[in-house]
Design a protein around this motif. Structure first.
Motif, mmCIF file in Angstrom:
data_model
loop_
_atom_site.group_PDB
_atom_site.id
_atom_site.type_symbol
_atom_site.label_atom_id
_atom_site.label_comp_id
_atom_site.label_asym_id
_atom_site.label_seq_id
_atom_site.Cartn_x
_atom_site.Cartn_y
_atom_site.Cartn_z
ATOM 1 N N UNK A 72 5.627 15.186 8.438
ATOM 2 C CA UNK A 72 4.324 15.185 7.887
ATOM 3 C C UNK A 72 4.096 13.589 7.186
ATOM 4 N N UNK A 73 5.027 13.488 6.356
ATOM 5 C CA UNK A 73 5.125 12.113 5.738
ATOM 6 C C UNK A 73 5.176 10.640 6.741
ATOM 7 N N UNK A 74 5.959 10.921 7.847
ATOM 8 C CA UNK A 74 5.715 10.068 8.850
ATOM 9 C C UNK A 74 4.719 9.733 9.644
ATOM 10 N N UNK A 75 3.815 10.861 9.883
ATOM 11 C CA UNK A 75 2.428 11.050 10.489
ATOM 12 C C UNK A 75 1.348 10.443 9.436
ATOM 13 N N UNK A 76 1.375 10.860 8.275
ATOM 14 C CA UNK A 76 0.655 10.306 7.334
ATOM 15 C C UNK A 76 0.803 8.737 7.457
ATOM 16 N N UNK A 77 2.004 8.252 7.157
ATOM 17 C CA UNK A 77 2.248 6.796 7.054
ATOM 18 C C UNK A 77 1.776 6.122 8.137
ATOM 19 N N UNK A 78 1.839 6.857 9.274
ATOM 20 C CA UNK A 78 1.548 6.007 10.616
ATOM 21 C C UNK A 78 0.273 5.852 10.918
ATOM 22 N N UNK A 79 -0.611 6.910 10.594
ATOM 23 C CA UNK A 79 -2.114 7.119 10.949
ATOM 24 C C UNK A 79 -2.910 7.168 10.068
ATOM 25 N N UNK A 80 -2.612 7.891 8.968
ATOM 26 C CA UNK A 80 -3.786 8.167 7.840
ATOM 27 C C UNK A 80 -3.792 7.273 6.729
ATOM 28 N N UNK A 81 -2.440 6.833 6.111
ATOM 29 C CA UNK A 81 -2.594 6.242 4.788
ATOM 30 C C UNK A 81 -2.891 4.618 5.084
ATOM 31 N N UNK A 82 -3.736 4.041 4.304
ATOM 32 C CA UNK A 82 -4.095 2.552 4.444
ATOM 33 C C UNK A 82 -2.812 2.110 3.703
ATOM 34 N N UNK A 83 -2.916 0.542 4.170
ATOM 35 C CA UNK A 83 -1.838 -0.208 3.852
ATOM 36 C C UNK A 83 -1.738 -0.231 2.273
ATOM 37 N N UNK A 84 -2.889 -0.356 1.898
ATOM 38 C CA UNK A 84 -3.095 -0.409 0.204
ATOM 39 C C UNK A 84 -2.399 0.643 -0.522
ATOM 40 N N UNK A 85 -2.465 1.549 -0.090
ATOM 41 C CA UNK A 85 -1.798 2.889 -0.736
ATOM 42 C C UNK A 85 -0.170 2.756 -0.705
ATOM 43 N N UNK A 86 0.384 2.020 0.188
ATOM 44 C CA UNK A 86 1.852 1.994 0.362
ATOM 45 C C UNK A 86 2.246 1.190 -1.107
ATOM 46 N N UNK A 87 1.635 0.461 -1.675
ATOM 47 C CA UNK A 87 2.362 -0.217 -2.974
ATOM 48 C C UNK A 87 2.377 0.959 -3.971
ATOM 49 N N UNK A 88 1.676 1.979 -4.036
ATOM 50 C CA UNK A 88 1.865 3.292 -4.884
ATOM 51 C C UNK A 88 2.732 4.034 -4.693
ATOM 52 N N UNK A 89 3.503 4.117 -3.585
ATOM 53 C CA UNK A 89 4.540 4.957 -3.158
ATOM 54 C C UNK A 89 5.969 4.661 -4.129
ATOM 55 N N UNK A 90 6.017 3.753 -4.464
ATOM 56 C CA UNK A 90 7.339 3.388 -5.209
ATOM 57 C C UNK A 90 7.130 3.880 -6.543
ATOM 58 N N UNK A 91 5.938 3.744 -7.240
ATOM 59 C CA UNK A 91 5.568 4.474 -8.801
ATOM 60 C C UNK A 91 5.638 6.048 -8.513
ATOM 61 N N UNK A 92 5.119 6.681 -7.214
ATOM 62 C CA UNK A 92 4.942 7.912 -6.935
ATOM 63 C C UNK A 92 6.546 8.615 -6.868
ATOM 64 N N UNK A 93 7.339 7.719 -6.221
ATOM 65 C CA UNK A 93 8.703 8.218 -5.974
ATOM 66 C C UNK A 93 9.580 8.415 -7.346
ATOM 67 N N UNK A 94 9.374 7.111 -8.209
ATOM 68 C CA UNK A 94 10.013 6.970 -9.214
ATOM 69 C C UNK A 94 9.671 8.367 -10.238
ATOM 70 N N UNK A 95 8.331 8.637 -10.287
ATOM 71 C CA UNK A 95 8.126 9.707 -11.111
ATOM 72 C C UNK A 95 8.331 11.157 -10.772
ATOM 73 N N UNK A 96 8.416 11.226 -9.067
ATOM 74 C CA UNK A 96 8.936 12.564 -8.728
ATOM 75 C C UNK A 96 10.422 12.671 -9.000
#
Length: 196
Positions: free
Chosen positions: A9-33
């Motif tokens: 699911x994550x691979x599909x979201x990253x490849x097709x759905x999520x805009x490149x601008x959202x990738x900057x928030x992944x580091x913060x989301x990962x740290x919080x999780x």
């Protein structure tokens, strides 16, 4: 199966759905999780009052199990890495995940590189899946205590019910100790070994 589904699911979201601008928030989301997960582990450990009472009755030799599991895991990871032509720092750091795929993968991706983090994630997911197959077989054929080793850090959570079902109460307590100590070592050993 849920882990594999989440990866796909994550691979599909990253490849097709999520805009490149959202990738900057992944580091913060990962740290919080990751922080939420570590708090959960701490709460779980603190709530195991009966386990700690049983541990005192078993004595200090219980702590030899995680030491030997850690040594075997690291030796196996380094040997496998040498066969595959990997640097010792990478293979040992991946092995130091002890089956805790979510933490080891994230740590290595942050402090080293994404490729090694992904390899750590997949390697440690594989360890957990293989543990589910091996634990019942080892409990019958090699002894109850041996059945604790394949699970590594997961013996305090995901593989614990299987260990409890296929072994006995003392082995279950040892499994909790094993998983607790190995889980505590992961955040220290992974950065230490990758920086060798």
């Amino acid at each position: 199966m849920m882990v594999v589904g989440a990866i796909i699911t994550g691979a599909l979201l990253g490849y097709w759905l999520l805009p490149a601008e959202m990738m900057g928030y992944l580091d913060t989301a990962t740290t919080l999780a990751l922080c939420v997960m570590l708090v959960g582990v701490g709460i779980d450990l603190g709530s195991q009052r009966q386990t700690w009472a049983r541990l005192r009755a078993l004595g200090w030799k219980v702590f030899l199990v995680p030491v030997l599991v850690a040594a075997g895991s690291l030796a196996g990871a380094v040997a496998g890495g040498l066969i595959l032509g990997m640097p010792v720092n990478e293979s040992s750091a991946i092995g130091a995940g002890f089956g805790w795929y979510s933490l080891s993968g994230v740590l290595l991706a942050k402090i080293y590189n994404v490729e090694t983090g992904a390899l750590a994630f997949l390697t440690n997911v594989s360890r957990e899946l293989i543990a589910f197959v091996l634990i019942p077989v080892l409990a019958v054929r090699a002894g109850k205590l041996v059945a604790v080793s394949p699970g590594g850090a997961t013996t305090m959570d995901t593989t614990l019910p299987l260990i409890a079902r296929t072994t006995d109460a003392d082995t279950t307590v040892i499994a909790v100790v094993n998983g607790t100590i190995l889980s505590a070592l992961v955040p220290f050993l992974v950065p230490l070994l990758i920086n060798l």
